[in-house]
Design an enzyme around this catalytic site. Sequence first.
Site, PDB file in Angstrom:
ATOM      1  N   GLU A   1      20.591  26.963   2.462  1.00  0.00           N
ATOM      2  CA  GLU A   1      21.770  26.494   3.481  1.00  0.00           C
ATOM      3  C   GLU A   1      22.713  25.718   2.686  1.00  0.00           C
ATOM      4  OE1 GLU A   1      20.495  24.712   6.937  1.00  0.00           O
ATOM      5  OE2 GLU A   1      19.580  26.639   7.661  1.00  0.00           O
TER       6      GLU A   1
ATOM      7  N   GLU B   1      14.405  31.537   7.330  1.00  0.00           N
ATOM      8  CA  GLU B   1      14.035  30.280   8.184  1.00  0.00           C
ATOM      9  C   GLU B   1      14.217  30.740   9.701  1.00  0.00           C
ATOM     10  OE1 GLU B   1      15.035  26.652   6.689  1.00  0.00           O
ATOM     11  OE2 GLU B   1      15.548  25.814   8.655  1.00  0.00           O
TER      12      GLU B   1
HETATM   13  C1  GAL Z   1      17.298  24.160   8.794  1.00  0.00           C
HETATM   14  C2  GAL Z   1      17.032  23.469   7.599  1.00  0.00           C
HETATM   15  C3  GAL Z   1      15.863  22.632   7.338  1.00  0.00           C
HETATM   16  C4  GAL Z   1      15.723  21.980   8.621  1.00  0.00           C
HETATM   17  C5  GAL Z   1      15.883  22.504   9.859  1.00  0.00           C
HETATM   18  C6  GAL Z   1      15.783  21.603  10.905  1.00  0.00           C
HETATM   19  O1  GAL Z   1      18.792  24.518   8.968  1.00  0.00           O
HETATM   20  O2  GAL Z   1      17.193  24.596   6.570  1.00  0.00           O
HETATM   21  O3  GAL Z   1      15.801  22.194   6.243  1.00  0.00           O
HETATM   22  O4  GAL Z   1      16.837  21.124   8.416  1.00  0.00           O
HETATM   23  O5  GAL Z   1      16.974  23.089   9.827  1.00  0.00           O
HETATM   24  O6  GAL Z   1      15.210  22.125  12.221  1.00  0.00           O
END
Ligand code: GAL
Length: 939
Positions: A531, A613
């Site tokens: 990100e 993710e």
């Molecule tokens: C994502 C990020 C992770 C963490 C997560 C939180 O956007 O890549 O590192 O921050 O959100 O839920």
Amino acid sequence: MNSNPSSCDLAWIRDSIRKNSLRLVIASCLVAVALAGTPLLAVGPAPVSPRERISIDDDWRFTKGDPTNSESFRGLLYDVRPGQTLRRFTAEADGNATMNESDGANESTNPPAVIKQWILPTGNEFIKDPARRFVRPEGNPGDGVAYVQPDFDDGSWQKINLPHDWAIAGPFTRSGGGGMGRLPTAGVGWYRKQLSISAADAGKSIFLDVDGAMSYATVWLNGRLVGGWPFGYASWRVNLTPFVKFGGQNELVIRLDNPPNSSRWYPGAGIYRNVWLVKTSPVHVGHWGTYLTTPEVSPASATVNLKVTVDNDSRRNSNVGVATEIYSLNSNGRKIGRAVASLAPLYLQISSHDHAVAEGKTTVVHPKLWGPPPTQKPNRYVAVTTVSQDGKVVDVYETPFGIRTLKFDPDKGVFVNGEHLDLKGVCDHHDLGALGAAFNTRAAQRQLEMLQAMGCNALRTSHNPPAPELLDLADQMGFLVMDESFDVWFRQKTPLDFHLIFADWHEQDLRAHLRRDRNHPSVIMWSIGNEVGEQFTFGSGAAVAKKLVNIVREEDPTRPTTTAMNWAQPTNPFTATVDLIGLNYQGAGIRGVPGQYPAFHEQFPDKMIFGSETASALSSRGEYVFPVTTNISAAVGPNSGEDRARRQVSAYELYAAAFGSSADKVFASQEKNPYVGGEFVWTGWDYLGEPTPFDASRSSYSGIIDLAGFKKDRFYLYQAYWRPDLPMAHILPHWTWPERLGHVTPVHVFTSGDEAELFLNGKSLGRKKKAQYEYRLRWDDVVYQPGTLKVVAYKNGKRWATDDVKTAGEPAALKIEPDRSEICADGRDLSFVAVTVTDKKGVTVPPADNRIHFEITGPGEIVATDNGDPTSFESFPSHDRNAFNGLCLAIVRGKPGKEGKIRLTAKADGLKAETVSIKTTWNSNKYDSLIADIANRRH
Ligand code: GAL
């Protein structure tokens, strides 16, 4: 001596390990076995290599802060940091990372002297363009600093062993933001250790290998600045040779300087991974100097290509021969049988203070392939490379590897050795809960064992290079790894994060990461960033991405690149730069935009897409909040799954961060788009820091497993989906609700079956069947009455699995269960001891929060306790801790070198205490595999 190498004389090995001479032990062990005439090494005694890789984890001195009586430490700042406004990082996790490198300009009017020009040359071997390499300036920063001086008396400093995390003992702070875990990571830490280096080593090359130090490390030997490395997740080496006093004591000093506001999660603090002293002949295999690939693999044979970089640190040009033999490894990492292939000797001429590369290939006949269980086995091999000079062996270097094929099909997903597999992955940060960032092999192994039991087959090392041993474990256990380098590039996410040094260090950090990890069969793709803010910058972001992708292609053209994107759109040039499209949350839908897998698939018909993710589902183990949403996924909020007063989130496992989705919704999004290669769930385990949605807490709510290692209900939701062949059923919530008598209390069941019937006190509440895209069975109108809830699950019409939950009475006793009742007496191995509060019939009391006191006798110590409660501010080393929803954990370690019986007692007012005994011994199987772990990485 026993002819089986796995049971070489243990006492002898133990003594040698104490003397820190593991390499010699292993070499001698093999020689001894061979001499005993066993068939172990049919090719004859293993050459004894002059290379030594000695653990120097023990007996360090540590203090926090710079000396108060010396001003000159100010000259030890790595670089001027932008004004430390201590601005709290409040951006949404999916928000726009903003600042770019020009914003990091020096804001100080009177900048102090800095030492980065002395540190930068350490990374020179990873800078491709010689013109860009750094030249060390004159002078010796640290000259006037007391702690650097060899004769400084550090007797009053704390005695510690590495790996060490100075912040994990706390105390927790209530002020400021919760992002970094509320623990004292920021500040300076000094480490000192005496190294005795014998006169016989004169002429050798001597290196210090640091697997990870958080952060901005500077190293001195005998008062002379050697070098350093700022990035806290990097593994790095400094050459001590010019500064060594052969035949005497050498004073090694390391200063770390951890900025505040430098991370979105708990970074840890200190030398938190293993540290090694490496001694080689002047002519030796270079740092991470082998690169092994298997370009052609068939059932009949596999081609093995090997490149070996040999360094010549001597004053004369050298002619060397490089030969390699390949052996099978057993599951503990030991060579078995005869060599299965060899590479004929290659000859190199290497000029003084230069290096040369030998490249050759061979064939392994009928290769045993490496692949993930349960359908495949993680078979491994080792390439043993021998470097000879003037007929003498000057180095022996081992490269463990695996043979496997990978295919990332844009329409069908991932294939390993021709078998189609979904990535059933999790993202995890590097901390080990109550142990902090201090790496421990057993603690990491326990994490992976639980994930594997859930059906997980893939790991994402979010968002940085992991401890090297994590990849050893992944190789051994058969996990597929998305190995990630960075969370930020030029654009910051927190004011003092890696963006400050990205311009100077991205090439060195990325190449070092790739060279370190590229022989691991578990690593299947390289992620160049998570990100990153450059997603928002279109052309310029794409240019940075291309540069990083090119570096990956130069170092390892065999694996695809990816980057985890929560924002970049299909038409953004940034998206097109990588080989695999990794989507964070966008696949199931984000920011009100419905699932975007189809849009990306259409734009990139020739690239595989996967969920890099997913979910960010949130819950607290054992907490249930009413009423329960009737949707399959809901954003957590004041009237939606949150218990604001207690800062807990409902474990009905339907609630997620605003940008996320429940597991159920993610499963559906993938099934509806079968070309998607699978997912990496945010997160497998809870982690320290980033306690969304309650910033005032200490640790996350996103884990499938809580911080202490207790399973949340979500564990069974994934297990049901990821292990469809495992007969299982799981009921939630618990069934002890005196205050809910007569109230609707929904009951949900996670099962690998397709149908189930629920019974309350023997009376059927109906049989339900999962519809398409349904992953749980729910009885949302059950009216609570105490008693027994029972479920009978069916699969294809046949009885498949059952589960029940009973209403508990008052707390009456403690049940104490170690995960292992025998551990190794190496001073590192651990037993994780769970304590359950039960009623007098032995039923777990779900809401119990009794205060538990631990006592220990015998050759062991309590390292930490925890209960998985994200709101607990009890310091981790405390021997007193409240149970959280009936459970509590103590982590026990044996004292180094002391065999015997440890007795751990758990007590609580008014409850029956219980004691458990744990044997610590050298003669354990665990010991055997620990040896193997280390032996695998002895270069
Ligand atoms: C994502 C990020 C992770 C963490 C997560 C939180 O956007 O890549 O590192 O921050 O959100 O839920």
